[in-house]
Design a protein around this motif. Structure first.
Motif, PDB file in Angstrom:
ATOM      1  N   LYS A 276       0.990  -1.262  -0.002  1.00  8.99           N
ATOM      2  CA  LYS A 276       0.020   0.054  -0.009  1.00  8.99           C
ATOM      3  C   LYS A 276       0.828   1.114   0.155  1.00  8.99           C
ATOM      4  O   LYS A 276       2.013   1.259   0.522  1.00  8.99           O
ATOM      5  CB  LYS A 276      -0.878   0.209   1.356  1.00  8.99           C
ATOM      6  N   ILE A 277       0.295   2.284  -0.550  1.00  5.80           N
ATOM      7  CA  ILE A 277       0.818   3.648  -0.563  1.00  5.80           C
ATOM      8  C   ILE A 277      -0.008   4.456   0.344  1.00  5.80           C
ATOM      9  O   ILE A 277      -1.237   4.694   0.047  1.00  5.80           O
ATOM     10  CB  ILE A 277       0.997   4.241  -2.070  1.00  5.80           C
ATOM     11  N   GLY A 278       0.576   5.099   1.388  1.00  2.11           N
ATOM     12  CA  GLY A 278      -0.129   6.166   2.031  1.00  2.11           C
ATOM     13  C   GLY A 278      -0.873   5.463   3.234  1.00  2.11           C
ATOM     14  O   GLY A 278      -0.717   4.310   3.415  1.00  2.11           O
ATOM     15  N   GLY A 279      -1.567   6.176   3.989  1.00  2.00           N
ATOM     16  CA  GLY A 279      -2.369   5.526   5.027  1.00  2.00           C
ATOM     17  C   GLY A 279      -1.395   5.522   6.246  1.00  2.00           C
ATOM     18  O   GLY A 279      -0.574   6.411   6.548  1.00  2.00           O
ATOM     19  N   HIS A 280      -1.583   4.453   7.100  1.00  2.00           N
ATOM     20  CA  HIS A 280      -0.776   4.052   8.206  1.00  2.00           C
ATOM     21  C   HIS A 280      -0.127   2.748   8.000  1.00  2.00           C
ATOM     22  O   HIS A 280      -0.643   1.809   7.213  1.00  2.00           O
ATOM     23  CB  HIS A 280      -1.640   3.945   9.326  1.00  2.00           C
ATOM     24  N   PRO A 281       1.057   2.682   8.521  1.00  2.00           N
ATOM     25  CA  PRO A 281       1.963   1.423   8.530  1.00  2.00           C
ATOM     26  C   PRO A 281       1.109   0.423   9.211  1.00  2.00           C
ATOM     27  O   PRO A 281       0.708   0.601  10.158  1.00  2.00           O
ATOM     28  CB  PRO A 281       3.211   1.504   8.990  1.00  2.00           C
ATOM     29  N   CYS A 282       1.010  -0.855   8.600  1.00  2.00           N
ATOM     30  CA  CYS A 282       0.392  -2.187   9.299  1.00  2.00           C
ATOM     31  C   CYS A 282       1.349  -2.876   9.946  1.00  2.00           C
ATOM     32  O   CYS A 282       1.731  -4.205   9.277  1.00  2.00           O
ATOM     33  CB  CYS A 282      -0.499  -2.694   8.392  1.00  2.00           C
ATOM     34  N   PHE A 283       2.168  -2.414  10.932  1.00  2.00           N
ATOM     35  CA  PHE A 283       3.484  -3.272  11.303  1.00  2.00           C
ATOM     36  C   PHE A 283       2.970  -4.817  11.975  1.00  2.00           C
ATOM     37  O   PHE A 283       1.837  -4.614  12.491  1.00  2.00           O
ATOM     38  CB  PHE A 283       3.820  -2.554  12.743  1.00  2.00           C
ATOM     39  N   ILE A 284       3.772  -5.561  11.619  1.00  2.00           N
ATOM     40  CA  ILE A 284       3.336  -6.805  12.305  1.00  2.00           C
ATOM     41  C   ILE A 284       3.781  -6.895  13.890  1.00  2.00           C
ATOM     42  O   ILE A 284       3.303  -7.409  14.596  1.00  2.00           O
ATOM     43  CB  ILE A 284       4.478  -7.963  11.552  1.00  2.00           C
ATOM     44  N   GLN A 285       5.024  -6.124  14.020  1.00  2.00           N
ATOM     45  CA  GLN A 285       5.624  -6.175  15.352  1.00  2.00           C
ATOM     46  C   GLN A 285       5.342  -4.755  15.564  1.00  2.00           C
ATOM     47  O   GLN A 285       6.449  -3.851  15.424  1.00  2.00           O
ATOM     48  CB  GLN A 285       7.093  -6.355  15.380  1.00  2.00           C
ATOM     49  N   PRO A 286       4.466  -4.125  16.307  1.00  2.00           N
ATOM     50  CA  PRO A 286       4.450  -2.831  16.609  1.00  2.00           C
ATOM     51  C   PRO A 286       5.546  -2.180  17.496  1.00  2.00           C
ATOM     52  O   PRO A 286       6.172  -3.063  18.254  1.00  2.00           O
ATOM     53  CB  PRO A 286       3.010  -2.509  17.406  1.00  2.00           C
ATOM     54  N   GLY A 287       5.660  -0.858  17.700  1.00  2.00           N
ATOM     55  CA  GLY A 287       6.690  -0.308  18.568  1.00  2.00           C
ATOM     56  C   GLY A 287       7.749   0.326  17.704  1.00  2.00           C
ATOM     57  O   GLY A 287       8.825   0.779  18.260  1.00  2.00           O
ATOM     58  N   THR A 288       7.932   0.065  16.486  1.00  2.00           N
ATOM     59  CA  THR A 288       8.821   0.471  15.509  1.00  2.00           C
ATOM     60  C   THR A 288       8.703   2.045  15.439  1.00  2.00           C
ATOM     61  O   THR A 288       7.708   2.693  15.164  1.00  2.00           O
ATOM     62  CB  THR A 288       8.930   0.017  14.058  1.00  2.00           C
ATOM     63  N   SER A 289       9.959   2.545  15.320  1.00  2.00           N
ATOM     64  CA  SER A 289      10.127   4.033  15.019  1.00  2.00           C
ATOM     65  C   SER A 289      11.191   4.543  14.335  1.00  2.00           C
ATOM     66  O   SER A 289      12.302   3.724  14.566  1.00  2.00           O
ATOM     67  CB  SER A 289      10.208   4.834  16.457  1.00  2.00           C
ATOM     68  N   VAL A 290      11.286   5.298  13.322  1.00  2.00           N
ATOM     69  CA  VAL A 290      12.170   5.858  12.419  1.00  2.00           C
ATOM     70  C   VAL A 290      12.204   7.135  12.735  1.00  2.00           C
ATOM     71  O   VAL A 290      13.233   7.618  11.816  1.00  2.00           O
ATOM     72  CB  VAL A 290      11.772   5.562  11.090  1.00  2.00           C
ATOM     73  N   GLY A 291      11.705   7.834  13.700  1.00  2.00           N
ATOM     74  CA  GLY A 291      12.045   9.169  14.202  1.00  2.00           C
ATOM     75  C   GLY A 291      10.471  10.152  13.740  1.00  2.00           C
ATOM     76  O   GLY A 291       9.902   9.622  12.986  1.00  2.00           O
ATOM     77  N   GLU A 292      10.438  10.974  14.413  1.00  2.00           N
ATOM     78  CA  GLU A 292       9.192  11.713  14.507  1.00  2.00           C
ATOM     79  C   GLU A 292       8.785  12.542  13.207  1.00  2.00           C
ATOM     80  O   GLU A 292       7.759  12.623  12.988  1.00  2.00           O
ATOM     81  CB  GLU A 292       9.023  12.566  15.912  1.00  2.00           C
ATOM     82  N   SER A 293       9.866  12.893  12.650  1.00  2.00           N
ATOM     83  CA  SER A 293       9.726  13.764  11.611  1.00  2.00           C
ATOM     84  C   SER A 293       9.410  13.090  10.330  1.00  2.00           C
ATOM     85  O   SER A 293       9.253  13.724   9.128  1.00  2.00           O
ATOM     86  CB  SER A 293      11.072  14.736  11.376  1.00  2.00           C
TER      87      SER A 293
END
Length: 113
Positions: free
Chosen positions: A54-71
């Protein structure tokens, strides 16, 4: 990778995963209240998550809690596929791509079951 056609689908309402940290506190409080009152079993009674490609929307993480940075803003995700001979991780994972609109820097992460 094997080439195969992809066809765009109709846009759908997309929601964040429950434990991904993207649900506003007032909304999560309301959902928890509905659970406590027995009106719903959980978040998934109210919404449908859309994984896969998918393009856009929200990531559908398999393992939530991932962060790549707030910006960084979510751009797209690419799911594992037998048809395309593509596998992220050991068991049907997914790759997520993010972009910082201020710096045009890109980041990618992946997770799997």
């Amino acid at each position: 990778m094997k080439p195969f056609p992809m066809r765009p689908g109709e846009p759908v309402e997309d929601y964040p995963v429950w434990d991904g940290g993207d649900i506003p506190e007032d909304i999560s409080d309301l959902i928890l209240q509905l659970e406590d009152e027995g009106k719903i079993e959980d978040y998934h009674d109210l919404i449908e998550l859309h994984g896969g490609f998918k393009i856009g929307g929200h990531p559908c993480f398999i393992q939530p809690g991932t962060s790549v940075g707030e910006s960084f803003e979510f751009v797209l995700q690419i799911d594992s596929t037998e048809k395309g001979n593509l596998m992220w991780g050991h068991d049907s994972g997914c790759a997520y791509f993010f972009r910082d609109p201020r710096t045009n820097e890109w980041r990618m992460t992946w997770d799997c079951y």
